[in-house]
Design a protein around this motif. Sequence first.
Motif, PDB file in Angstrom:
ATOM      1  N   TYR A   8       0.840  -1.188   0.000  1.00  0.00           N
ATOM      2  CA  TYR A   8       0.000   0.000   0.000  1.00  0.00           C
ATOM      3  C   TYR A   8       0.878   1.242   0.000  1.00  0.00           C
ATOM      4  O   TYR A   8       1.268   1.740   1.056  1.00  0.00           O
ATOM      5  N   GLU A   9       1.203   1.687  -1.187  1.00  0.00           N
ATOM      6  CA  GLU A   9       2.040   2.861  -1.350  1.00  0.00           C
ATOM      7  C   GLU A   9       1.410   4.054  -0.635  1.00  0.00           C
ATOM      8  O   GLU A   9       0.201   4.264  -0.717  1.00  0.00           O
ATOM      9  N   PRO A  10       2.229   4.854   0.067  1.00  0.00           N
ATOM     10  CA  PRO A  10       1.646   5.943   0.875  1.00  0.00           C
ATOM     11  C   PRO A  10       1.317   7.195   0.059  1.00  0.00           C
ATOM     12  O   PRO A  10       1.616   8.310   0.473  1.00  0.00           O
ATOM     13  N   THR A  11       0.700   7.011  -1.088  1.00  0.00           N
ATOM     14  CA  THR A  11       0.312   8.148  -1.939  1.00  0.00           C
ATOM     15  C   THR A  11      -1.111   7.917  -2.442  1.00  0.00           C
ATOM     16  O   THR A  11      -1.719   6.892  -2.140  1.00  0.00           O
ATOM     17  N   ASN A  14      -2.925   5.379  -6.470  1.00  0.00           N
ATOM     18  CA  ASN A  14      -3.936   4.358  -6.787  1.00  0.00           C
ATOM     19  C   ASN A  14      -5.201   4.996  -7.385  1.00  0.00           C
ATOM     20  O   ASN A  14      -5.860   4.406  -8.234  1.00  0.00           O
ATOM     21  N   GLN A 251     -10.128   3.375   0.229  1.00  0.00           N
ATOM     22  CA  GLN A 251      -8.797   2.802  -0.036  1.00  0.00           C
ATOM     23  C   GLN A 251      -7.692   3.659   0.565  1.00  0.00           C
ATOM     24  O   GLN A 251      -6.575   3.215   0.727  1.00  0.00           O
ATOM     25  N   ASN A 252      -8.033   4.936   0.801  1.00  0.00           N
ATOM     26  CA  ASN A 252      -7.014   5.905   1.196  1.00  0.00           C
ATOM     27  C   ASN A 252      -7.385   6.586   2.498  1.00  0.00           C
ATOM     28  O   ASN A 252      -8.566   6.748   2.800  1.00  0.00           O
ATOM     29  N   HIS A 290      -3.998   3.007   1.742  1.00  0.00           N
ATOM     30  CA  HIS A 290      -2.911   3.903   1.344  1.00  0.00           C
ATOM     31  C   HIS A 290      -2.959   5.105   2.286  1.00  0.00           C
ATOM     32  O   HIS A 290      -3.884   5.915   2.193  1.00  0.00           O
ATOM     33  N   THR A 292      -1.548   8.587   3.332  1.00  0.00           N
ATOM     34  CA  THR A 292      -0.695   9.670   2.832  1.00  0.00           C
ATOM     35  C   THR A 292      -0.523  10.713   3.929  1.00  0.00           C
ATOM     36  O   THR A 292      -1.513  11.242   4.450  1.00  0.00           O
TER      37      THR A 292
END
Length: 331
Positions: A8-11, A14, A251-252, A290, A292
């Motif tokens: 889960y990329e921290p941006t 997605n 998702q974020n 994700h 951020t």
Amino acid sequence: MSEGDFDYEPTIKNLLEKDTLKWIFVGGKGGVGKTTTSCSLAIQLAKVKKSVLLISTDPAHNLSDAFGQKFSKHPQLVNGFTNLSAMEIDPKPEANAPEVMNNNNSGLNLQELVSGIPGIDEAMSFAEVMKLVKSLEFSVVVFDTAPTGHTLRLLSIPSLMDKSFGKLMSMQQNFSGVFSAFSSVMGPDIPSMDTIESTLNNSKKTIEEVNVQFKNPDLTTFVPVCIPEFLSVYETERLIQELTKLDIDVQNVIVNQIVYPEQDCGLCNARKKMQKKYLDQIDDLYIDFHITKLPLLKAEVRGVDSLKLFSQLLVTQYDPTHPLTLPNESK
Ligand SMILES: Nc1ncnc2c1ncn2[C@@H]1O[C@H](COP(=O)(O)OP(=O)(O)OP(=O)(O)O)[C@@H](O)[C@H]1O
Ligand SMILES: [Mg+2]
Ligand SMILES: [Zn+2]
């Protein structure tokens, strides 16, 4: 897939990469950075999508303040962009009600008639807004929403609507005698039962379509914004639970206003320590989201240039050793 395959990329990349995404809601507690985030997200989306519409459903309307440009209830290009538009809608039911509801000479206030049924006027108003927005055919629409309570009500309207609609239909049968009596006395200015019924059916159809779309994770997602403090983390958790109940995809998570002390400063160090506790909780709670993380900057994030700079933090991991300086920041 084993656990290790998930990354889960921290941006918010997605969201940029998801071609099917049509509706993005940005929400959270008052003052945490919903408007700043939705403007920034819209700016990043505009780089990869054909056309982006940013809508404020907050009665306080802060898109105009954030961009320093007056917007109205019709989409208008944001200065400096060719494919990013913004509009501010009045969430009050009367503002967007179908014509027949308050624009007839009958002296009958249909708005008042239906307002006895909870949620229905709001639902019809929302249906009108959605009808307009859908007809405009933007690639993706970002909603900058009002603080949590109101947004959840907006998103639960489709199910409210279903209940209210049944009630209204039965009420309408009781009223139809009264209506025809009125019509024979007052003439053709009274909207006929057919007109009212088709208006209601129309709103209901739109709401149902919207409902199906909002529950489809290919089309719709919700981006909660929070700050690393008790009340905000608590409310975010509640919000995500409510959204899950409503079948709305998340998702974020955006964590805003994180303090990165530049020097050894008592205040900053203390706040950093306090925030660390909640940042750890957020990392634990949202392990498969994700997350951020955005820094608290020295200046407000206002104006297109500042927002453009700030928006880059949504797609890169912030590096506190290279602090971001906004154009409006005094040295
Ligand atoms: N990371 C940040 N660093 C510095 N200032 C920020 C940051 N995020 C937001 N701000 C500023 O804080 C204020 C509140 O932010 P914003 O308007 O985005 O919050 P909001 O959640 O939309 O508020 P409201 O609930 O009132 O709509 C604005 O003046 C904004 O410029
Ligand atoms: Mg706002
Ligand atoms: Zn300090």
